[in-house]
Design a protein around this motif. Structure first.
Motif, PDB file in Angstrom:
ATOM      1  N   LEU A  86       0.822  -1.208   0.000  1.00  0.00           N
ATOM      2  CA  LEU A  86       0.000   0.000   0.000  1.00  0.00           C
ATOM      3  C   LEU A  86       0.858   1.261   0.000  1.00  0.00           C
ATOM      4  CD1 LEU A  86      -2.960  -1.117   2.268  1.00  0.00           C
ATOM      5  CD2 LEU A  86      -2.935  -0.821  -0.218  1.00  0.00           C
ATOM      6  N   TYR A  87       2.011   1.203   0.645  1.00  0.00           N
ATOM      7  CA  TYR A  87       2.931   2.344   0.605  1.00  0.00           C
ATOM      8  C   TYR A  87       3.383   2.578  -0.838  1.00  0.00           C
ATOM      9  CZ  TYR A  87       6.221   5.745   2.448  1.00  0.00           C
ATOM     10  OH  TYR A  87       6.877   6.917   2.736  1.00  0.00           O
ATOM     11  N   TRP A  88       3.654   1.500  -1.557  1.00  0.00           N
ATOM     12  CA  TRP A  88       4.031   1.592  -2.962  1.00  0.00           C
ATOM     13  C   TRP A  88       2.937   2.281  -3.774  1.00  0.00           C
ATOM     14  CZ3 TRP A  88       1.772  -1.008  -7.217  1.00  0.00           C
ATOM     15  CH2 TRP A  88       2.505  -0.955  -8.403  1.00  0.00           C
ATOM     16  N   CYS A  89       1.677   2.063  -3.397  1.00  0.00           N
ATOM     17  CA  CYS A  89       0.553   2.650  -4.127  1.00  0.00           C
ATOM     18  C   CYS A  89       0.463   4.164  -3.973  1.00  0.00           C
ATOM     19  CB  CYS A  89      -0.767   2.020  -3.682  1.00  0.00           C
ATOM     20  SG  CYS A  89      -0.930   0.311  -4.204  1.00  0.00           S
ATOM     21  N   VAL A  90       0.963   4.710  -2.878  1.00  0.00           N
ATOM     22  CA  VAL A  90       0.950   6.166  -2.711  1.00  0.00           C
ATOM     23  C   VAL A  90       2.230   6.792  -3.252  1.00  0.00           C
ATOM     24  CG1 VAL A  90      -0.658   6.195  -0.774  1.00  0.00           C
ATOM     25  CG2 VAL A  90       1.783   6.080  -0.337  1.00  0.00           C
ATOM     26  N   ASP A  91       3.196   5.955  -3.570  1.00  0.00           N
ATOM     27  CA  ASP A  91       4.470   6.405  -4.129  1.00  0.00           C
ATOM     28  C   ASP A  91       4.508   6.204  -5.644  1.00  0.00           C
ATOM     29  OD1 ASP A  91       7.114   7.375  -3.945  1.00  0.00           O
ATOM     30  OD2 ASP A  91       7.919   5.344  -3.842  1.00  0.00           O
ATOM     31  N   TYR A  92       3.470   5.620  -6.197  1.00  0.00           N
ATOM     32  CA  TYR A  92       3.417   5.251  -7.612  1.00  0.00           C
ATOM     33  C   TYR A  92       3.633   6.461  -8.519  1.00  0.00           C
ATOM     34  CZ  TYR A  92       1.597   3.223 -11.930  1.00  0.00           C
ATOM     35  OH  TYR A  92       1.449   2.774 -13.212  1.00  0.00           O
ATOM     36  N   HIS A  93       4.637   6.394  -9.357  1.00  0.00           N
ATOM     37  CA  HIS A  93       4.978   7.414 -10.354  1.00  0.00           C
ATOM     38  C   HIS A  93       5.305   8.790  -9.782  1.00  0.00           C
ATOM     39  CE1 HIS A  93       4.794   5.296 -14.086  1.00  0.00           C
ATOM     40  NE2 HIS A  93       3.550   4.898 -13.915  1.00  0.00           N
ATOM     41  N   VAL A 100       6.178  11.434  -0.392  1.00  0.00           N
ATOM     42  CA  VAL A 100       4.863  10.797  -0.347  1.00  0.00           C
ATOM     43  C   VAL A 100       3.953  11.666   0.519  1.00  0.00           C
ATOM     44  CG1 VAL A 100       3.639   8.768   0.512  1.00  0.00           C
ATOM     45  CG2 VAL A 100       5.809   8.497  -0.668  1.00  0.00           C
ATOM     46  N   GLN A 101       2.717  11.851   0.063  1.00  0.00           N
ATOM     47  CA  GLN A 101       1.762  12.681   0.790  1.00  0.00           C
ATOM     48  C   GLN A 101       0.848  11.811   1.652  1.00  0.00           C
ATOM     49  OE1 GLN A 101       1.760  16.177   0.592  1.00  0.00           O
ATOM     50  NE2 GLN A 101       3.679  15.694  -0.439  1.00  0.00           N
ATOM     51  N   LEU A 102       1.284  11.576   2.881  1.00  0.00           N
ATOM     52  CA  LEU A 102       0.514  10.770   3.828  1.00  0.00           C
ATOM     53  C   LEU A 102       0.531  11.447   5.192  1.00  0.00           C
ATOM     54  CD1 LEU A 102       1.658   7.061   3.277  1.00  0.00           C
ATOM     55  CD2 LEU A 102      -0.523   8.084   2.669  1.00  0.00           C
ATOM     56  N   SER A 103      -0.535  11.247   5.927  1.00  0.00           N
ATOM     57  CA  SER A 103      -0.530  11.719   7.310  1.00  0.00           C
ATOM     58  C   SER A 103       0.486  10.896   8.084  1.00  0.00           C
ATOM     59  CB  SER A 103      -1.923  11.547   7.930  1.00  0.00           C
ATOM     60  OG  SER A 103      -2.240  10.165   8.054  1.00  0.00           O
TER      61      SER A 103
END
Length: 187
Positions: A86-93, A100-103
């Protein structure tokens, strides 16, 4: 009859990473499903097949070479980290210089799921409780609604370019469960 797409296909169709609310919803649905079946062995390319009816199915696919970074340290034979996926999914491209834009809460939860030392890693019940609380406080839509939307996005993208998505697979879902465990298919 349900049509499923992989998480990778969702990301490729949209050409951008998942947003935080989407990750929270997928983490909640995945955790519930994993607790229901006590099954591991996931990668970003097959973490889950997302169905147009809002259900999820886990399917392992060894076709992709870059699975080592998603492998749980104690499981060198085909088990993968849901947190890293799931971390990879927010880092995709994302460009390498763009963070990465995460809380802090979600980033900490995902990274804790990737701990090298198994006893320091959050267990699935803790992850589930954290997701349920966040889901309630943030008043997120039901996870099934998000899954349906992600699949619709892939359909819409495949129709707009007038070519079918190559990896879509149809399966009959005879269960009322959120999760269908699928037999091996060619990846």
């Amino acid at each position: 009859m349900g049509t499923f797409v992989t998480l990778t296909e969702v990301l490729e169709a949209r050409g951008s990473p998942l947003d935080e609310d989407e990750v929270w919803c997928l983490l909640l649905a995945s955790t519930e499903a994993l607790l229901d079946i006590s099954k591991e062995g996931i990668t970003p390319h097959s973490i889950m097949l997302l169905s147009a009816n809002g259900s999820l199915a886990f399917k392992s696919c060894a076709r992709y070479e870059d699975v080592a970074s998603f492998t749980a340290p104690e499981a060198q034979d085909g088990c993968y980290s849901l947190g890293m996926t799931l971390y990879w999914c927010v880092d995709y491209h994302l460009p390498q210089n763009q963070p990465v834009q995460l809380s802090a809460e979600l980033e900490g939860l995902l990274l804790s799921m990737c701990e090298d030392v198994e006893v320091r890693r959050n267990d699935l019940l803790t992850v589930l409780e954290t997701c349920e609380l966040h889901h309630k406080v943030a008043m997120l839509p039901p996870a099934e609604q998000l899954v349906r939307q992600l699949v619709e996005d892939v359909y819409r993208n495949s129709v707009s370019v007038r070519s079918p998505v190559s990896g879509m697979v149809s399966f009959s879902n005879t269960s009322n469960n959120m999760l269908t465990v699928l037999p091996d298919i060619n990846c």
